[in-house]
Design a protein around this motif. Structure first.
Motif, short mmCIF file in Angstrom:
data_model
loop_
_atom_site.label_atom_id
_atom_site.label_comp_id
_atom_site.label_asym_id
_atom_site.label_seq_id
_atom_site.Cartn_x
_atom_site.Cartn_y
_atom_site.Cartn_z
N HIS A 172 -0.80 9.33 2.95
CA HIS A 172 -1.38 8.72 4.15
C HIS A 172 -0.81 7.32 4.30
N HIS A 204 0.82 -1.21 0.00
CA HIS A 204 0.00 0.00 0.00
C HIS A 204 0.86 1.26 0.00
N CYS A 234 -8.21 4.89 0.58
CA CYS A 234 -7.98 4.92 -0.87
C CYS A 234 -8.40 3.64 -1.58
N CYS A 254 -7.58 -0.54 2.09
CA CYS A 254 -7.48 0.69 2.90
C CYS A 254 -8.80 1.47 2.85
#
Ligand SMILES: [Zn+2]
Length: 277
Positions: free
Chosen positions: A114, A62, A128, A125
């Motif tokens: 983030h 991520h 996003c 997440c």
């Protein structure tokens, strides 16, 4: 890179990425690969030159993907004008690869720095939608875009998509190119009140308006218009009869009665839709 050379590479990949050609003997980081032992030296060199070597399987995180998106966000070439130009050129069938970029570009606009925030109902997440960790065959994903598919799902594939598109330039837009989009919007607007996205897709297919598309590629085009708000959609799913399970939001929330937001389409695509009054 010339389109002709890319198309040569794609026709080789069609043999590799065929459902009868999976290679269960060779697992790449947990993903089943595809056999490549039948490829000639010449074919390998075409694939290498096009930067489309099969089984390019890599692990992504991520935070690594977010960093890649942020880097892409600083690239001056990636503008709405560029993405819109590509979308229209993809719609005409001139180069179906161009269809995905607008969705990826719009996703990129909403990404800011983030760290991964777990969500309750998925492994993605909550900020996003990217997964915490994922393994992808980059070339296979690009291959589907080269075939003319476009999706708003699997945003982890958008990084490779946007990096790949940077090798292409904005094409000259003709009135005939824009005409296809105008015709499409007028056709959509003829929907009856309760028309569903899948009925709409069938109607467009019957008119043979969009070259080099099949059902799923047409969903991709319509999904793009839905994300832009040109096909308005109802956010409360409960009020609607369930749409086909292979259609996701926001397109899933469109019905014939919502019609087309022509004003938005004219603004975004710089087109003029003839007065229908
Ligand atoms: Zn996130």
């Amino acid at each position: 890179m010339e389109v002709k050379e890319k198309n040569r590479a794609i026709s080789i990949l069609k043999k590799v990425y065929h459902h009868t050609n999976t290679d269960y003997e060779t697992q790449y980081k947990g993903i089943v690969g595809y056999k490549t032992d039948f490829l000639s030296e010449k074919e390998w060199s075409v694939l290498k030159k096009a930067d489309l070597v099969p089984n390019k399987i890599e692990k992504y995180t991520h935070d690594g993907l977010v960093a890649s998106f942020l880097k892409l966000g600083t690239n001056n070439k990636l503008t709405l004008d560029f993405a819109v130009n590509l979308f229209i050129k993809g719609l005409t069938g001139e180069f179906p690869r161009y269809r995905q970029t607008l969705i990826s570009f719009l996703y990129l606009q909403n990404i800011s720095e983030h760290t991964y925030m777990p969500s309750e109902d998925s492994r993605n997440c909550s900020v996003c939608g990217l997964p915490d960790e994922v393994t992808e065959d980059k070339t296979h994903n690009l291959y589907t875009y080269y075939l003319g598919h476009s999706w708003n799902e699997q945003p982890q594939c958008f990084v490779a998509e946007l990096e790949d598109i940077l090798q292409y330039s904005k094409s000259e837009m003709t009135e005939a190119d824009k005409e296809i989009l105008v015709k499409l919007l007028l056709l959509i607007n003829q929907a009856h009140e309760n028309e569903t996205p899948s009925q709409l897709e069938k109607r467009i297919g019957k008119e043979k308006l969009l070259p080099k598309t099949d059902r799923y590629k047409r969903y991709g085009v319509l999904q793009t218009l839905a994300i832009l708000g040109i096909l308005p959609s109802e956010k409360e799913r409960e009020n609607l009869q369930p749409a086909r399970s292979d259609i996701v939001m926001p397109l899933a929330g469109w019905r014939g009665r919502f019609g087309v937001n022509f004003k938005k389409a004219e603004e975004i695509f710089n087109i003029t839709v003839p007065n229908m009054a």
